[in-house]
Structure formats: structure tokens, C-alpha cells
Scaffold this motif. Sequence first.
Motif, PDB file in Angstrom:
ATOM      1  N   SER A 298       0.826  -1.207   0.000  1.00 62.39           N
ATOM      2  CA  SER A 298       0.000   0.000   0.000  1.00 62.39           C
ATOM      3  C   SER A 298       0.860   1.256   0.000  1.00 62.39           C
ATOM      4  N   GLU A 299       1.988   1.190   0.669  1.00 65.56           N
ATOM      5  CA  GLU A 299       2.906   2.332   0.745  1.00 65.56           C
ATOM      6  C   GLU A 299       3.331   2.774  -0.648  1.00 65.56           C
ATOM      7  N   GLU A 300       3.527   1.816  -1.546  1.00 62.44           N
ATOM      8  CA  GLU A 300       3.935   2.133  -2.915  1.00 62.44           C
ATOM      9  C   GLU A 300       2.727   2.321  -3.832  1.00 62.44           C
ATOM     10  N   ARG A 301       1.773   1.392  -3.763  1.00 65.37           N
ATOM     11  CA  ARG A 301       0.637   1.412  -4.693  1.00 65.37           C
ATOM     12  C   ARG A 301      -0.281   2.609  -4.467  1.00 65.37           C
ATOM     13  N   ASP A 302      -0.476   2.996  -3.217  1.00 59.33           N
ATOM     14  CA  ASP A 302      -1.441   4.055  -2.887  1.00 59.33           C
ATOM     15  C   ASP A 302      -0.783   5.396  -2.579  1.00 59.33           C
ATOM     16  N   LYS A 303       0.481   5.549  -2.960  1.00 57.96           N
ATOM     17  CA  LYS A 303       1.208   6.764  -2.585  1.00 57.96           C
ATOM     18  C   LYS A 303       0.623   8.020  -3.228  1.00 57.96           C
ATOM     19  N   ASP A 304      -0.020   7.880  -4.381  1.00 55.51           N
ATOM     20  CA  ASP A 304      -0.593   9.050  -5.062  1.00 55.51           C
ATOM     21  C   ASP A 304      -2.080   9.234  -4.782  1.00 55.51           C
ATOM     22  N   LEU A 305      -2.612   8.461  -3.848  1.00 52.74           N
ATOM     23  CA  LEU A 305      -4.036   8.557  -3.527  1.00 52.74           C
ATOM     24  C   LEU A 305      -4.311   9.872  -2.803  1.00 52.74           C
TER      25      LEU A 305
END
Length: 321
Positions: A298-305
Amino acid sequence: FKARKAATMVESFSSLSLLMLLICLQSHLVGGFAPGVGCLLGLKGKGCTEGLRLAPFGRDKLTRQCSSTQLASNLPLLRRTSVTMEVESISTPVSILDMMQDAGKAVVAGVDAGLKRMAIEIPLPVTGGTELDDWPGGIKQKYSVLKPMLAETLKLLNFTDSEIQQQEFLGISDDAIGVWKNSQGMAVVAFATPEVLAQLQSLSETNTLVLINHQFFLDEFSAEATQSFIDSCTIVYFLQSLSMKGPGLLPVKGYMLRQYPDPFKVARRTDEGGKQVLKTYAEKPARAVLDDLFYKDSEERDKDLGLFERLKRIQKEASNI
């Protein structure tokens, strides 16, 4: 003046050549498509026909031609640079029937592999729950839900209709430790507890033993014999929905699936509704391992959320509690 102009042109060309070289090297590092370096830098002159696809693991393969007399004509190729990555996904059963059939197939695969002690862990549909308790009737209520579900699995394991309908228990009936035995030497036991360990060991001496949703909740205080017995049972089918957290308590949904002989597959539900595998394990991973896996993903995948989307997810999670 002509000498100065020529020097300036050489310097500009050298700078551009260096830039192109750096771009090609970067394409090599990420495993994307890069036109032939010699062609881009003008080192081979007219009629350059070499194109180079740089595989992610360093296997070079000539796959494309570039024919150009000018450096600028090759620049559009760089815009088409792409990296193709294979993403594994899982497919979870769409119905209880499918799940029970998958569980039966996993046991059959285990028998074929020579396994004598197996375990199945499956979710049960909540029926008759209240706002305070999903299972107000306790283990007996769970037994009443599981028993009809098991019929499909037992059929795949060559149980006859009369053997499927039998209602026997290990220990007292109130403990709802159901047991089904067939004439081919197989015993299926539901909701087994450490209190019936001796009976389970006895059954496994003369039968192929399959535990379904056993209640051996082990910890550091568990008896060595209990721990050893459960360790000897191979989990052949496992299905669980996971509610995990990312940075800032961001809700993340996931799944863990194992159907023997495949390994345990841990997947995350994507925004598009897919189930992308994050990692596979030979043995069932501990909760702490899953926490770390999903947090880092999540730290990488959702960083631009965005903040609004994060709050929306947190609110949605809270409404489902």
C-alpha cells in the motif's frame, strides 16, 4: 568564425549524443525497448538496421529495425518505450458449491500425493446472526450450517448417500465435533478440539484423516503433543478474506487462497476489482507477515491517492463494521 561555428556544432552534437546514450542506458536498466545505440548516435551512418529489445533479465534479442539518416527521426521511438510486466491473479469461488468442490479436489490431490493427515479451513456463511453475535448458537449453530455444505465435498471423496447423512460425534454431541467415515478408509472430522486428540490419533492410524475448521487455537502454552499433531496435518484447502491496513490506517482488502498442490497465494483486491497476487508461500504465513506485506504494498501502490479518496475508503470501511 567558421572554426568557432564548427566547434559549437561539434559540442552540441556531443551533448546530444551523450543525452541519447544516457537514455539508452536507462532503457537497458528498466528492460524496455531502445533503438540501437549506434544508430541513435550516428556512429554507423546511413542504413542502420539494428534495433535492440533489452529483456528484463538481460537477454538481448534483435526484434525491430530502424532505418534512418537523421538522429531526430529516431526520437519518436523513445516515446513508445514500455515495460510489460506479467501480473498473477487468483480466482476465488463464486459460490459455496464451487468452494466445497474445490476443497474436495484438493483432498483428492492430497490422497494422490500420499498425504494421510489433511486440514481444510473455509469461511462459513453467517445465518441467524444478531447485531451482537454472528453465531448466537455457538458451535452447534456452525455445525448445522456446515453439515449440508459438506455433502458436495463428501461426494467427491466417494462417500455414499447413507455415509453422508450419518450424524456421529467425537465426545459429547453438544461439542458438535462431527465425524463422517466411509468404507474406503477416510474419516472427515469437523470442529475438532484438543480434547479429542487421542481419538483423532486413533482414527488417523487406520484412516486418511481430514480435519475441517478445527478448533486447535495454538499458542506458546499449547501442549507439545497437540502442536505436533496439527503440524502433521497438511492444509490442502484454505480460503480467507483479509481486512488489512496501509499507511495512515488506509483500509486494504485482500485474500489468501491455497488449493493443494498449489502454494498459499496472498492477493490484494485492486481498484479495478481484480485479485492481484502479492506473494506466495509454501507454508501458511503468520499474521505479522501479512501485515508487513500489505503495508509495504500500500505504501507504494497508494502513494498518489488523494486525501478525499483516502477518507472515502476509511468511511466505507467504518460503515461495514
